[in-house]
Design a protein around this motif. Structure first.
Motif, PDB file in Angstrom:
ATOM      1  N   ASP A  47       0.814  -0.882  -0.049  1.00 14.89           N
ATOM      2  CA  ASP A  47      -0.485  -0.121  -0.033  1.00 14.89           C
ATOM      3  C   ASP A  47       1.073   1.275  -0.163  1.00 14.89           C
ATOM      4  OD1 ASP A  47      -2.714  -1.676  -0.164  1.00 14.89           O
ATOM      5  OD2 ASP A  47      -3.051  -0.807   1.805  1.00 14.89           O
ATOM      6  N   ARG A  48       2.118   1.286   0.952  1.00 17.42           N
ATOM      7  CA  ARG A  48       2.769   2.424   0.813  1.00 17.42           C
ATOM      8  C   ARG A  48       3.686   2.979  -0.321  1.00 17.42           C
ATOM      9  NH1 ARG A  48       4.395   0.282   6.498  1.00 17.42           N
ATOM     10  NH2 ARG A  48       5.554  -0.709   5.657  1.00 17.42           N
ATOM     11  N   LEU A  49       3.897   1.138  -1.194  1.00 18.01           N
ATOM     12  CA  LEU A  49       5.206   1.433  -2.735  1.00 18.01           C
ATOM     13  C   LEU A  49       3.801   2.947  -3.447  1.00 18.01           C
ATOM     14  CD1 LEU A  49       7.435   0.781  -3.134  1.00 18.01           C
ATOM     15  CD2 LEU A  49       6.156  -0.872  -4.316  1.00 18.01           C
ATOM     16  N   ASN A  50       2.747   1.843  -3.335  1.00 17.16           N
ATOM     17  CA  ASN A  50       1.802   2.438  -3.906  1.00 17.16           C
ATOM     18  C   ASN A  50       1.237   3.934  -4.151  1.00 17.16           C
ATOM     19  OD1 ASN A  50       0.921   0.062  -5.307  1.00 17.16           O
ATOM     20  ND2 ASN A  50      -0.857  -1.145  -4.641  1.00 17.16           N
ATOM     21  N   THR A  51       1.198   4.045  -2.726  1.00 20.42           N
ATOM     22  CA  THR A  51       0.797   5.441  -2.699  1.00 20.42           C
ATOM     23  C   THR A  51       2.315   6.183  -2.901  1.00 20.42           C
ATOM     24  OG1 THR A  51      -0.348   5.032  -0.841  1.00 20.42           O
ATOM     25  CG2 THR A  51       0.636   7.011  -0.922  1.00 20.42           C
ATOM     26  N   TYR A  52       3.230   5.658  -3.199  1.00 21.75           N
ATOM     27  CA  TYR A  52       4.813   6.807  -3.488  1.00 21.75           C
ATOM     28  C   TYR A  52       3.827   6.965  -5.237  1.00 21.75           C
ATOM     29  CZ  TYR A  52       6.152   5.675   1.391  1.00 21.75           C
ATOM     30  OH  TYR A  52       6.470   6.089   2.920  1.00 21.75           O
ATOM     31  N   MET A  53       4.220   5.647  -5.765  1.00 16.50           N
ATOM     32  CA  MET A  53       4.070   5.361  -7.189  1.00 16.50           C
ATOM     33  C   MET A  53       3.195   6.462  -7.592  1.00 16.50           C
ATOM     34  SD  MET A  53       6.431   3.488  -7.962  1.00 16.50           S
ATOM     35  CE  MET A  53       5.661   2.762  -9.845  1.00 16.50           C
ATOM     36  N   TYR A  54       1.743   6.761  -6.949  1.00 18.81           N
ATOM     37  CA  TYR A  54       1.290   7.735  -7.271  1.00 18.81           C
ATOM     38  C   TYR A  54       1.698   8.980  -7.306  1.00 18.81           C
ATOM     39  CZ  TYR A  54      -3.871   9.334  -7.523  1.00 18.81           C
ATOM     40  OH  TYR A  54      -4.598  11.255  -8.070  1.00 18.81           O
ATOM     41  N   ILE A  55       2.194   9.259  -6.017  1.00 23.37           N
ATOM     42  CA  ILE A  55       2.383  10.516  -5.506  1.00 23.37           C
ATOM     43  C   ILE A  55       3.046  11.153  -6.713  1.00 23.37           C
ATOM     44  CG2 ILE A  55       3.538  12.278  -4.458  1.00 23.37           C
ATOM     45  CD1 ILE A  55       2.705  10.676  -1.796  1.00 23.37           C
ATOM     46  N   LEU A  56       4.708   9.668  -7.570  1.00 22.09           N
ATOM     47  CA  LEU A  56       5.559   9.980  -7.867  1.00 22.09           C
ATOM     48  C   LEU A  56       4.909  10.630  -9.496  1.00 22.09           C
ATOM     49  CD1 LEU A  56       8.618   7.615  -7.497  1.00 22.09           C
ATOM     50  CD2 LEU A  56       8.637  10.382  -7.397  1.00 22.09           C
TER      51      LEU A  56
ATOM     52  N   GLY B 256      -4.834  15.423  -9.050  1.00 21.34           N
ATOM     53  CA  GLY B 256      -4.611  14.344  -8.813  1.00 21.34           C
ATOM     54  C   GLY B 256      -5.061  13.272  -7.285  1.00 21.34           C
ATOM     55  N   TRP B 257      -4.113  14.917  -6.934  1.00 24.39           N
ATOM     56  CA  TRP B 257      -4.113  14.182  -5.226  1.00 24.39           C
ATOM     57  C   TRP B 257      -5.432  14.031  -4.263  1.00 24.39           C
ATOM     58  CZ3 TRP B 257      -5.683  17.094  -1.001  1.00 24.39           C
ATOM     59  CH2 TRP B 257      -5.822  16.047   0.587  1.00 24.39           C
ATOM     60  N   ALA B 258      -6.224  15.114  -4.986  1.00 24.19           N
ATOM     61  CA  ALA B 258      -7.203  14.713  -4.375  1.00 24.19           C
ATOM     62  C   ALA B 258      -8.093  13.500  -5.146  1.00 24.19           C
ATOM     63  CB  ALA B 258      -8.969  15.993  -5.098  1.00 24.19           C
ATOM     64  N   ILE B 259      -8.493  13.453  -6.269  1.00 23.63           N
ATOM     65  CA  ILE B 259      -8.918  12.035  -6.555  1.00 23.63           C
ATOM     66  C   ILE B 259      -8.115  10.790  -6.099  1.00 23.63           C
ATOM     67  CG2 ILE B 259      -9.035  10.610  -8.883  1.00 23.63           C
ATOM     68  CD1 ILE B 259      -9.255  13.374 -10.762  1.00 23.63           C
TER      69      ILE B 259
ATOM     70  N   ILE C 106       1.459  12.253  -9.872  1.00 23.43           N
ATOM     71  CA  ILE C 106       1.363  12.705  -9.878  1.00 23.43           C
ATOM     72  C   ILE C 106       2.831  14.120 -10.247  1.00 23.43           C
ATOM     73  CG2 ILE C 106       0.317  14.652  -8.582  1.00 23.43           C
ATOM     74  CD1 ILE C 106      -1.126  12.443  -6.864  1.00 23.43           C
ATOM     75  N   VAL C 107       3.191  14.076  -9.506  1.00 18.46           N
ATOM     76  CA  VAL C 107       4.821  15.233  -9.453  1.00 18.46           C
ATOM     77  C   VAL C 107       5.107  15.021 -11.030  1.00 18.46           C
ATOM     78  CG1 VAL C 107       7.173  15.249  -8.809  1.00 18.46           C
ATOM     79  CG2 VAL C 107       5.304  14.628  -7.658  1.00 18.46           C
ATOM     80  N   PHE C 108       5.165  14.123 -11.822  1.00 19.94           N
ATOM     81  CA  PHE C 108       5.376  13.773 -12.546  1.00 19.94           C
ATOM     82  C   PHE C 108       4.562  14.442 -14.329  1.00 19.94           C
ATOM     83  CE2 PHE C 108       9.001  10.537 -10.825  1.00 19.94           C
ATOM     84  CZ  PHE C 108       9.885  11.519 -11.619  1.00 19.94           C
ATOM     85  N   GLY C 109       3.880  14.119 -14.044  1.00 25.38           N
ATOM     86  CA  GLY C 109       2.367  14.398 -14.427  1.00 25.38           C
ATOM     87  C   GLY C 109       2.424  15.774 -14.801  1.00 25.38           C
ATOM     88  N   ALA C 110       2.695  16.474 -13.603  1.00 29.55           N
ATOM     89  CA  ALA C 110       2.040  17.724 -13.183  1.00 29.55           C
ATOM     90  C   ALA C 110       3.239  18.595 -13.549  1.00 29.55           C
ATOM     91  CB  ALA C 110       2.201  18.004 -11.613  1.00 29.55           C
ATOM     92  N   PHE C 111       4.925  17.976 -14.192  1.00 29.60           N
ATOM     93  CA  PHE C 111       5.556  18.529 -14.472  1.00 29.60           C
ATOM     94  C   PHE C 111       5.637  18.963 -16.033  1.00 29.60           C
ATOM     95  CE2 PHE C 111       8.120  18.221 -10.484  1.00 29.60           C
ATOM     96  CZ  PHE C 111       8.682  19.595 -10.597  1.00 29.60           C
ATOM     97  N   GLY C 112       4.905  17.656 -16.623  1.00 27.83           N
ATOM     98  CA  GLY C 112       4.857  17.595 -17.724  1.00 27.83           C
ATOM     99  C   GLY C 112       3.577  18.514 -18.743  1.00 27.83           C
TER     100      GLY C 112
ATOM    101  N   SER D 115       0.253  23.062 -10.949  1.00 29.49           N
ATOM    102  CA  SER D 115      -1.276  23.134  -9.266  1.00 29.49           C
ATOM    103  C   SER D 115      -2.147  22.746  -9.501  1.00 29.49           C
ATOM    104  CB  SER D 115      -1.211  24.541  -8.971  1.00 29.49           C
ATOM    105  OG  SER D 115       0.662  25.039  -8.709  1.00 29.49           O
ATOM    106  N   ALA D 116      -2.823  22.963 -10.364  1.00 26.29           N
ATOM    107  CA  ALA D 116      -3.858  21.978 -11.199  1.00 26.29           C
ATOM    108  C   ALA D 116      -4.467  20.335 -11.117  1.00 26.29           C
ATOM    109  CB  ALA D 116      -5.079  22.592 -12.421  1.00 26.29           C
TER     110      ALA D 116
END
Lengths: 171, 430
Positions: free
Chosen positions: B364-373, B415-418, B375-381, B409-410
């Motif tokens: 679960d923790r791994l999934n969360t980290y992957m998700y955050i990553l 992504g974080w909220a979803i 989002i970060v990469f997606g937002a940068f893109g 930011s949007a």
């Protein structure tokens, strides 16, 4: 109380060396077996003998040179109230037994001749420091006060030359 | 050292119990070609690791056996010669009797010790353990891999020098010196401790048809001729079987302790080396399965021992030694074994559940980290795309930068909220 045999007095003194003093200490039976064996091969216990016996040794059955005479004297010392015996569970090896000298034992030792103490000290406390039992994997070794570590062959059964022929049970 | 009691040309019988049932017994008979009375079969304890190869290399024979008697489904007798190719002090020939229910007896007449027909109990105690060791090596060459594995579980490191399994020794001699009038005289000083070297703690000392019998926890000493030895055989067989069950119990309790320690460590959050712990649990679980499969074999052995015991029921020596109580104890122990296996299996199941929970939490923790990553990469893109698009449309770089930061930011907040909503739903459903 009647005077103990000389070897029983030496055994009592040996136990007191490792468990006497202010701090409550117990000597585990496996360490005592090793020390007794060391005492026999160094001629401290003149009437003791040893024989190979299968014992539970740190989680496995193996042959060890155990002295029945020492076991008998331990029983006598307990019955006379000169030592105390503790049985305790361990997480790995089920139960172990440990011994310590009692107040009565310390009192008795005051009357033990100095030469008996000296013969024990010469082997187990050379130079004033005690010989200690350490385990290397399962193998018991003795760490000497001068820093040497020696294997005394406690777990090695002696070979006796013999000749045999087959024998069948006629039943 | 003083030697106080010596025996003249003693016979040594060593008893042990090895898991056998009628099928394993007949398979052994087949392998030894017992029906053909084949002689001089060479044996080794080595295992053929590559059965497809046509040639063996470097497999030194350890022993030689010859079948001397075979009764279908009942008994095989072998003559063996030990220590082939070794520089040994002993010249050891012995008879082996294997029964269908696993009682194995090794018999040898000791002709001389250090060149003399007389042997002190002190020396005999060393010979007894030499025979224990040699017969373990010999049986390693005869037994199936399944039987060897069972023995190796209960008696760990058995194949290493000095490690041993317990056996029951019976020493019989027509004459002893000193020749004391009663059995209990041999328990007095200075003889008692020497007797105990071969018998262990003495349980009973009595006379039988003029012979003196000293019976201990680890062995028996018979001085004189007590006549038929059937009673001694059944008693020693019971004792050897009792030793096996005791030692198996010791293994089971130690295993239970080990599994409990693993459980406590995991509950305290000590989750490092999960892979090693899972491996250890898998090994324990496999060992327990194998041992629990022995219950049928144990029941069969008890039934057969009961049959043999009933033929001698009321025998003076067996009554004195309370052999009936030993048999009763074995039956009760077998009943409790089922509960013990069940309890250990439950304990293992519990630890596996805790381990799996830890593994799921880690995933679960791994999934969360992957998700955050992601989002970060997606937002940068998205930010980079927005920036480049606005610049190509001729917007001011500063405005393009602000707009791209807003887009980043949007996407990040969305992504974080979803993600939070999805994780919450997932948790509720779980």
């Amino acid at each position: 109380m009647r005077r103990l045999r000389e070897d029983a007095e030496k055994l009592l003194y040996l136990i007191s060396l490792y468990t006497g003093g202010e701090v409550i200490k117990w000597i585990k039976n496996y360490a005592l077996w090793v020390l007794v064996y060391y005492g026999i091969i160094n001629n401290v216990f003149k009437s003791y003998d040893y024989a190979p016996t299968v014992v539970m040794w740190h989680g496995a059955f193996r042959v060890a040179n155990i002295s029945m005479e020492a076991e008998k004297d331990l029983l006598r010392l307990r019955n006379e109230g000169l030592i105390e015996k503790l049985r305790l569970a361990t997480s790995k090896y089920r139960y172990i037994t440990a011994y310590r000298v009692s107040k009565g034992g310390l009192e008795y030792l005051k009357g033990v001749p100095a030469e008996i103490r000296k013969s024990v000290d010469a082997v187990f406390r050379p130079g004033g420091s005690l010989v200690t039992v350490v385990l290397d994997d399962y193998r018991p070794l003795l760490r000497m006060p001068d820093g040497r570590t020696i294997n005394i062959g406690f777990l090695e059964a002696e070979d006796v030359p013999y000749e045999s022929d087959t024998y069948y049970l006629l039943v | 050292m003083e030697e106080y009691v010596s025996l003249e040309e003693p016979v040594l019988l060593v008893f042990e119990w090895i898991p056998f049932d009628i099928d394993v017994f007949e398979e052994l008979a087949e392998e030894l070609e017992a029906k053909e009375r084949e002689r001089g079969i060479l044996l080794t304890d080595a295992v053929d690791e590559d059965p497809s190869k046509p040639i063996f290399e470097r497999v030194p024979p350890k022993a030689m056996v010859s079948v001397t008697r075979y009764e279908f489904g009942k008994v095989i007798e072998l003559e063996s010669f030990l220590g082939l190719g070794e520089e040994k002090l002993q010249r050891e020939r012995l008879g082996i009797r294997i029964t269908d229910y696993g009682s194995v007896v090794y018999g040898l007449r000791i002709k001389s010790v250090c060149g003399s027909p007389k042997a002190s109990l002190d020396k005999l105690s060393r010979i007894v353990f030499d025979v224990f060791d040699d017969t373990s090596t010999l049986m390693d060459s005869i037994l199936s891999l399944y039987q060897r594995r069972v023995l190796n579980i209960i008696y760990p490191r058995l194949r290493e020098e000095g490690f041993e399994r317990r056996k029951y020794a019976v020493l019989i001699a027509r004459r002893a010196s000193p020749d004391l009038p009663r059995a209990e005289n041999y328990l007095a000083d200075p003889y008692g401790t020497e007797v105990r070297q071969v018998t262990g703690r003495v349980i009973s000392a009595f006379e039988l048809n003029g012979a003196k019998v000293l019976c201990g926890e680890n062995g028996m000493l018979i001085i004189g001729d007590p006549g038929d030895l059937s009673w001694a055989v059944i008693y020693a067989s019971l004792r050897a079987f009792e030793m096996f069950l005791n030692d198996m119990n010791v293994y089971l309790w130690m295993t239970w302790d080990r599994v409990s320690v693993l459980r406590r460590e995991l509950l305290k959050g000590m989750v490092e080396e999960v892979k090693r712990r899972r491996g250890e649990l898998a090994r324990i679980s496999s060992d327990i399965s194998l041992l629990s499969g022995l219950r049928g074999v144990i029941s069969y052995a008890i039934k057969r021992l009961e049959e043999e015991f009933s033929e001698l029921e009321g025998h003076e020596a067996l009554d004195t030694l309370r052999a009936g109580r030993i048999l009763l104890g074995l039956k009760r122990r077998n009943q409790f074994l089922g509960d013990l296996f069940e309890a250990i299996r439950n304990e293992i199941g519990g630890v596996v559940m805790i381990l799996n929970t830890h593994i799921e939490e880690s995933l679960d923790r791994l999934n969360t980290y992957m998700y955050i990553l992601s989002i970060v990469f997606g937002a940068f893109g998205v930010g980079e795309f927005t920036m480049e698009s606005l610049l190509s449309l001729g917007y001011d770089p500063a405005i393009s930068m602000l707009m791209s930061i807003g887009a980043m930011s949007a996407v990040a907040i969305g992504g974080w909220a979803i993600g939070k909503y999805v994780l919450k739903r997932g948790g509720e459903e779980a």
